[in-house]
Design a protein around this motif. Structure first.
Motif, PDB file in Angstrom:
ATOM      1  N   HIS A 192      44.556  43.657  27.916  1.00  0.00           N
ATOM      2  CA  HIS A 192      45.143  44.795  28.795  1.00  0.00           C
ATOM      3  C   HIS A 192      44.851  46.072  27.982  1.00  0.00           C
ATOM      4  O   HIS A 192      44.578  46.157  26.839  1.00  0.00           O
ATOM      5  CB  HIS A 192      46.588  44.531  28.625  1.00  0.00           C
ATOM      6  CG  HIS A 192      47.312  44.660  27.283  1.00  0.00           C
ATOM      7  ND1 HIS A 192      47.785  45.596  26.767  1.00  0.00           N
ATOM      8  CD2 HIS A 192      47.635  43.540  26.476  1.00  0.00           C
ATOM      9  CE1 HIS A 192      48.061  45.435  25.663  1.00  0.00           C
ATOM     10  NE2 HIS A 192      48.258  44.114  25.491  1.00  0.00           N
ATOM     11  N   SER A 193      44.862  47.101  28.743  1.00  0.00           N
ATOM     12  CA  SER A 193      44.712  48.519  28.195  1.00  0.00           C
ATOM     13  C   SER A 193      45.918  49.444  27.765  1.00  0.00           C
ATOM     14  O   SER A 193      45.784  50.549  27.290  1.00  0.00           O
ATOM     15  CB  SER A 193      43.916  49.220  29.109  1.00  0.00           C
ATOM     16  OG  SER A 193      44.521  49.439  30.470  1.00  0.00           O
TER      17      SER A 193
ATOM     18  N   ALA B 169      51.997  45.725  31.194  1.00  0.00           N
ATOM     19  CA  ALA B 169      50.859  44.814  31.933  1.00  0.00           C
ATOM     20  C   ALA B 169      51.198  43.691  32.626  1.00  0.00           C
ATOM     21  O   ALA B 169      52.202  43.011  32.067  1.00  0.00           O
ATOM     22  CB  ALA B 169      49.973  44.557  30.690  1.00  0.00           C
TER      23      ALA B 169
ATOM     24  N   TYR C  27      45.324  38.744  35.473  1.00  0.00           N
ATOM     25  CA  TYR C  27      45.569  40.099  35.041  1.00  0.00           C
ATOM     26  C   TYR C  27      44.317  40.967  35.631  1.00  0.00           C
ATOM     27  O   TYR C  27      43.135  40.752  35.371  1.00  0.00           O
ATOM     28  CB  TYR C  27      45.801  40.376  33.717  1.00  0.00           C
ATOM     29  CG  TYR C  27      45.778  42.021  33.042  1.00  0.00           C
ATOM     30  CD1 TYR C  27      46.981  42.602  33.282  1.00  0.00           C
ATOM     31  CD2 TYR C  27      44.606  42.539  32.423  1.00  0.00           C
ATOM     32  CE1 TYR C  27      46.904  43.713  33.034  1.00  0.00           C
ATOM     33  CE2 TYR C  27      44.648  43.713  32.265  1.00  0.00           C
ATOM     34  CZ  TYR C  27      45.819  44.576  32.229  1.00  0.00           C
ATOM     35  OH  TYR C  27      45.835  45.910  31.995  1.00  0.00           O
ATOM     36  N   ASN C  28      44.531  42.093  36.496  1.00  0.00           N
ATOM     37  CA  ASN C  28      43.729  42.832  36.981  1.00  0.00           C
ATOM     38  C   ASN C  28      43.926  44.388  36.399  1.00  0.00           C
ATOM     39  O   ASN C  28      44.914  44.997  36.923  1.00  0.00           O
ATOM     40  CB  ASN C  28      43.586  42.748  38.361  1.00  0.00           C
ATOM     41  CG  ASN C  28      42.551  43.555  39.064  1.00  0.00           C
ATOM     42  OD1 ASN C  28      42.012  44.503  38.613  1.00  0.00           O
ATOM     43  ND2 ASN C  28      41.987  43.268  40.407  1.00  0.00           N
ATOM     44  N   ASP C  29      43.251  44.792  35.703  1.00  0.00           N
ATOM     45  CA  ASP C  29      43.268  46.265  34.960  1.00  0.00           C
ATOM     46  C   ASP C  29      43.298  47.257  36.191  1.00  0.00           C
ATOM     47  O   ASP C  29      44.174  48.191  36.128  1.00  0.00           O
ATOM     48  CB  ASP C  29      42.398  46.789  33.948  1.00  0.00           C
ATOM     49  CG  ASP C  29      42.674  47.788  32.975  1.00  0.00           C
ATOM     50  OD1 ASP C  29      43.966  47.691  32.509  1.00  0.00           O
ATOM     51  OD2 ASP C  29      41.882  48.668  33.039  1.00  0.00           O
ATOM     52  N   GLN C  30      42.571  47.203  37.026  1.00  0.00           N
ATOM     53  CA  GLN C  30      42.374  48.259  38.254  1.00  0.00           C
ATOM     54  C   GLN C  30      43.937  48.235  39.132  1.00  0.00           C
ATOM     55  O   GLN C  30      43.859  49.267  39.646  1.00  0.00           O
ATOM     56  CB  GLN C  30      41.336  47.842  38.966  1.00  0.00           C
ATOM     57  CG  GLN C  30      40.048  47.919  38.179  1.00  0.00           C
ATOM     58  CD  GLN C  30      39.546  49.149  37.703  1.00  0.00           C
ATOM     59  OE1 GLN C  30      39.689  50.282  38.074  1.00  0.00           O
ATOM     60  NE2 GLN C  30      39.236  48.824  36.278  1.00  0.00           N
TER      61      GLN C  30
ATOM     62  N   GLN D 131      47.057  47.741  37.982  1.00  0.00           N
ATOM     63  CA  GLN D 131      48.174  47.968  37.037  1.00  0.00           C
ATOM     64  C   GLN D 131      48.940  49.262  37.591  1.00  0.00           C
ATOM     65  O   GLN D 131      50.092  49.329  37.814  1.00  0.00           O
ATOM     66  CB  GLN D 131      47.731  47.867  35.675  1.00  0.00           C
ATOM     67  CG  GLN D 131      47.343  46.762  35.103  1.00  0.00           C
ATOM     68  CD  GLN D 131      48.122  45.500  35.317  1.00  0.00           C
ATOM     69  OE1 GLN D 131      49.526  45.629  34.928  1.00  0.00           O
ATOM     70  NE2 GLN D 131      47.864  44.617  36.097  1.00  0.00           N
TER      71      GLN D 131
END
Length: 207
Positions: free
Chosen positions: A163-164, A168, A175-178, A180
């Protein structure tokens, strides 16, 4: 007598149908995992304004396999000592949350944690009184173990996710960062869409 037997058979059939429907609902649960930290303003906002209202007021919890991971952007050194992004107070609160999760079911845990995250201080007793929840085991957990020990398994779980930042959210174990930003602002809509896609059914109150 014949009519009585027929009625009982009909009633038994209806009960079996309802039981099957109930079992289907219980089985059709969408996994949701939230990685967060107790004093992150964005996490506090997400839990109190997005997650909790969706789970409780919109009644999504029966359709959810909810996992809360109170660790966030903390870091663990080689000696196993945890340093939290917002300092010692956050580590302490993360540990309180972890003890709640270890000793209460997801409904009581979410109620207590969402209530506590409306403040930057430890409001466990006040929140427990509000919902009439016995938190003796939670206090024993926190008193008998170190913060580092309590948080260790949450560190492991969090470090598996690239995660960034937090909050999250992983939906259906992905988990899809785009996604969030959208999820953090429109969690219930995201949940409804993912649930319908996975199970081919629309939940009540879903747009």
């Amino acid at each position: 007598m014949k009519y009585c037997i027929c009625y009982l058979l009909l009633l038994a059939g209806m009960l079996e149908i309802n039981a099957r429907r109930h079992r289907a609902k219980v089985n059709d649960k969408l996994p949701i995992t939230l990685y967060y930290e107790a004093l992150c303003p964005y996490c506090m906002q997400f839990v109190t304004e997005q997650l909790n209202p969706a789970m409780i007021r919109q009644d999504r919890l029966p359709y959810t396999e909810l996992t809360l991971v109170p660790y966030g952007n903390a870091r663990e050194n080689e000696a196993g000592n945890v340093a939290c992004q917002h300092g010692v107070d956050e580590c302490e609160l993360n540990a309180w949350h972890a003890c709640i999760l270890e000793h209460h079911d997801v409904i009581e845990s979410l109620k207590l944690i969402a209530c506590m995250m409306r403040s930057r201080k430890n409001k466990l007793d006040k929140c427990a009184d509000r919902y009439n929840i016995n938190v003796t085991a939670v206090k024993d957990c926190k008193k008998s173990r170190s913060v580092d020990d309590i948080l260790q398994k949450y560190a492991v779980a969090t470090n598996r996710v690239p995660h960034s930042g937090v909050p999250a959210v992983a939906i259906d174990n992905v988990y899809n960062d785009q996604e969030q930003e959208y999820i953090s602002e429109n969690f219930d809509a995201a949940f409804c869409a993912k649930y319908e896609t996975k199970f081919d059914k629309k939940l009540p109150n879903c747009a």
